[in-house]
Write a protein that holds these residues in place. Sequence first.
Motif, PDB file in Angstrom:
ATOM      1  N   ASN A  26      -3.674   8.995  -7.201  1.00 37.86           N
ATOM      2  CA  ASN A  26      -4.891   8.988  -6.379  1.00 37.86           C
ATOM      3  C   ASN A  26      -4.531   8.802  -4.903  1.00 37.86           C
ATOM      4  OD1 ASN A  26      -6.424   9.226  -8.662  1.00 37.86           O
ATOM      5  ND2 ASN A  26      -7.015   7.081  -8.753  1.00 37.86           N
ATOM      6  N   ARG A  27      -3.627   9.566  -4.445  1.00 37.76           N
ATOM      7  CA  ARG A  27      -3.124   9.533  -3.071  1.00 37.76           C
ATOM      8  C   ARG A  27      -2.450  10.886  -2.852  1.00 37.76           C
ATOM      9  NH1 ARG A  27      -1.344   6.029  -6.177  1.00 37.76           N
ATOM     10  NH2 ARG A  27      -1.754   4.199  -4.931  1.00 37.76           N
ATOM     11  N   PRO A  28      -2.159  11.248  -1.629  1.00 37.86           N
ATOM     12  CA  PRO A  28      -1.471  12.521  -1.414  1.00 37.86           C
ATOM     13  C   PRO A  28      -0.127  12.540  -2.166  1.00 37.86           C
ATOM     14  CG  PRO A  28      -2.250  11.648   0.677  1.00 37.86           C
ATOM     15  CD  PRO A  28      -2.459  10.571  -0.358  1.00 37.86           C
ATOM     16  N   THR A  43       5.095  14.832   4.998  1.00 41.06           N
ATOM     17  CA  THR A  43       4.434  13.521   4.882  1.00 41.06           C
ATOM     18  C   THR A  43       3.797  13.050   6.191  1.00 41.06           C
ATOM     19  OG1 THR A  43       6.503  12.329   5.341  1.00 41.06           O
ATOM     20  CG2 THR A  43       5.991  12.810   3.020  1.00 41.06           C
ATOM     21  N   ARG A  44       3.917  13.813   7.225  1.00 39.51           N
ATOM     22  CA  ARG A  44       3.467  13.407   8.568  1.00 39.51           C
ATOM     23  C   ARG A  44       2.032  12.904   8.594  1.00 39.51           C
ATOM     24  NH1 ARG A  44       5.519  17.454  11.301  1.00 39.51           N
ATOM     25  NH2 ARG A  44       7.325  16.200  11.831  1.00 39.51           N
ATOM     26  N   ASP A  45       1.133  13.587   7.926  1.00 41.14           N
ATOM     27  CA  ASP A  45      -0.289  13.247   8.012  1.00 41.14           C
ATOM     28  C   ASP A  45      -0.770  12.284   6.943  1.00 41.14           C
ATOM     29  OD1 ASP A  45      -0.481  14.958  10.211  1.00 41.14           O
ATOM     30  OD2 ASP A  45      -0.902  16.689   8.926  1.00 41.14           O
ATOM     31  N   TRP A  46       0.079  11.837   6.066  1.00 40.92           N
ATOM     32  CA  TRP A  46      -0.374  11.008   4.952  1.00 40.92           C
ATOM     33  C   TRP A  46      -0.959   9.685   5.404  1.00 40.92           C
ATOM     34  CZ3 TRP A  46       3.748  11.596   0.508  1.00 40.92           C
ATOM     35  CH2 TRP A  46       3.677  12.904   0.019  1.00 40.92           C
ATOM     36  N   ARG A  47      -0.303   9.012   6.321  1.00 41.64           N
ATOM     37  CA  ARG A  47      -0.783   7.694   6.741  1.00 41.64           C
ATOM     38  C   ARG A  47      -2.165   7.802   7.365  1.00 41.64           C
ATOM     39  NH1 ARG A  47       1.669   2.969   7.049  1.00 41.64           N
ATOM     40  NH2 ARG A  47       3.704   3.901   6.829  1.00 41.64           N
ATOM     41  N   SER A  48      -2.383   8.784   8.213  1.00 47.32           N
ATOM     42  CA  SER A  48      -3.682   8.908   8.878  1.00 47.32           C
ATOM     43  C   SER A  48      -4.764   9.372   7.909  1.00 47.32           C
ATOM     44  CB  SER A  48      -3.595   9.849  10.069  1.00 47.32           C
ATOM     45  OG  SER A  48      -3.214  11.146   9.644  1.00 47.32           O
ATOM     46  N   SER A  49      -4.399  10.151   6.885  1.00 45.32           N
ATOM     47  CA  SER A  49      -5.419  10.658   5.948  1.00 45.32           C
ATOM     48  C   SER A  49      -5.884   9.595   4.955  1.00 45.32           C
ATOM     49  CB  SER A  49      -4.883  11.877   5.196  1.00 45.32           C
ATOM     50  OG  SER A  49      -3.884  11.493   4.273  1.00 45.32           O
ATOM     51  N   THR A  50      -5.156   8.497   4.843  1.00 38.11           N
ATOM     52  CA  THR A  50      -5.547   7.455   3.888  1.00 38.11           C
ATOM     53  C   THR A  50      -6.106   6.222   4.581  1.00 38.11           C
ATOM     54  OG1 THR A  50      -3.294   6.569   3.855  1.00 38.11           O
ATOM     55  CG2 THR A  50      -3.874   8.202   2.166  1.00 38.11           C
ATOM     56  N   SER A  51      -6.178   6.237   5.883  1.00 44.67           N
ATOM     57  CA  SER A  51      -6.677   5.068   6.619  1.00 44.67           C
ATOM     58  C   SER A  51      -8.178   4.954   6.530  1.00 44.67           C
ATOM     59  CB  SER A  51      -6.264   5.150   8.088  1.00 44.67           C
ATOM     60  OG  SER A  51      -4.855   5.142   8.184  1.00 44.67           O
ATOM     61  N   ARG A 100       0.845  -1.185   0.000  1.00 52.91           N
ATOM     62  CA  ARG A 100       0.000   0.000   0.000  1.00 52.91           C
ATOM     63  C   ARG A 100       0.885   1.241   0.000  1.00 52.91           C
ATOM     64  NH1 ARG A 100      -2.067   1.923   4.933  1.00 52.91           N
ATOM     65  NH2 ARG A 100      -3.152   3.850   4.521  1.00 52.91           N
ATOM     66  N   ILE A 101       0.684   2.109  -0.957  1.00 53.17           N
ATOM     67  CA  ILE A 101       1.439   3.352  -1.060  1.00 53.17           C
ATOM     68  C   ILE A 101       0.534   4.468  -0.548  1.00 53.17           C
ATOM     69  CG2 ILE A 101       2.648   4.933  -2.607  1.00 53.17           C
ATOM     70  CD1 ILE A 101       3.916   2.117  -2.468  1.00 53.17           C
ATOM     71  N   VAL A 102       0.962   5.166   0.503  1.00 54.75           N
ATOM     72  CA  VAL A 102       0.108   6.185   1.109  1.00 54.75           C
ATOM     73  C   VAL A 102       0.322   7.566   0.514  1.00 54.75           C
ATOM     74  CG1 VAL A 102      -0.200   4.913   3.254  1.00 54.75           C
ATOM     75  CG2 VAL A 102       1.664   6.586   3.053  1.00 54.75           C
ATOM     76  N   GLY A 103       1.432   7.789  -0.153  1.00 59.34           N
ATOM     77  CA  GLY A 103       1.692   9.093  -0.748  1.00 59.34           C
ATOM     78  C   GLY A 103       2.975   9.083  -1.535  1.00 59.34           C
ATOM     79  N   CYS A 104       3.162  10.124  -2.323  1.00 54.31           N
ATOM     80  CA  CYS A 104       4.348  10.250  -3.167  1.00 54.31           C
ATOM     81  C   CYS A 104       4.921  11.649  -3.001  1.00 54.31           C
ATOM     82  CB  CYS A 104       3.986  10.046  -4.637  1.00 54.31           C
ATOM     83  SG  CYS A 104       3.243   8.460  -5.012  1.00 54.31           S
ATOM     84  N   LEU A 105       6.140  11.734  -2.540  1.00 54.40           N
ATOM     85  CA  LEU A 105       6.810  13.013  -2.400  1.00 54.40           C
ATOM     86  C   LEU A 105       7.991  13.049  -3.363  1.00 54.40           C
ATOM     87  CD1 LEU A 105       6.956  15.715  -0.868  1.00 54.40           C
ATOM     88  CD2 LEU A 105       8.618  14.618   0.641  1.00 54.40           C
ATOM     89  N   PHE A 106       7.978  14.010  -4.229  1.00 52.92           N
ATOM     90  CA  PHE A 106       9.053  14.195  -5.201  1.00 52.92           C
ATOM     91  C   PHE A 106       9.985  15.262  -4.660  1.00 52.92           C
ATOM     92  CE2 PHE A 106       5.513  12.390  -7.339  1.00 52.92           C
ATOM     93  CZ  PHE A 106       6.043  11.564  -8.302  1.00 52.92           C
ATOM     94  N   VAL A 107      11.270  14.965  -4.613  1.00 57.85           N
ATOM     95  CA  VAL A 107      12.255  15.883  -4.053  1.00 57.85           C
ATOM     96  C   VAL A 107      13.179  16.335  -5.161  1.00 57.85           C
ATOM     97  CG1 VAL A 107      14.085  16.161  -2.334  1.00 57.85           C
ATOM     98  CG2 VAL A 107      12.089  14.731  -1.809  1.00 57.85           C
TER      99      VAL A 107
END
Length: 164
Positions: free
Chosen positions: A105-107, A156-164, A18-25
């Motif tokens: 379709n994720r943060p 990315t702190r809130d990503w896991r909780s926002s996709t649960s 499960r991928i909760v978000g994608c951050l491009f740096v």
Amino acid sequence: MVNAGLFVPVIIEATSRRIVGCLFVDAALPSPAGPTPVAPPELLDFLRPKVTGGRLPQWTAWWDESDVAPMFPDAQTRRAVSAEQPRLPLSYYEELVPTPVGWDNRPCGYLLFGPPYEPVAIDARQRGWAVDHVPGRHLHQLVDPRAVTDRIMAMTRDWRSSTS
């Protein structure tokens, strides 16, 4: 990995995790859908004359030393990074990377260090993504790993909780 950001959608599609978000740096962005060129035509025009023996030089040799040297905190780090740089064929940059529909379709977010990625950060913002900035040059994570890590963690702190 060279142009790692472009491969994120393919990695998402291929993994069973499960991928909760994608951050491009400070990275190139894949298209929202459809194939993504590895390099735009103007970069290909810039690269063609640099090919020798069927391959390009390491990417740090593409640019003036005055542009490359500040990306590294010291000579030892520069040597270590340079030792890992592949000499890729031009054909790699002529490829199209598949971009499956719905990969974003994720943060998603974008962390910018500075030029030349400012237009990419604007694109990310136009996509509705969170965009933040740690002033620096490309590879700034080598110069100030703590600041970059702190910003990644904050974004990315809130990503896991926002996709649960």
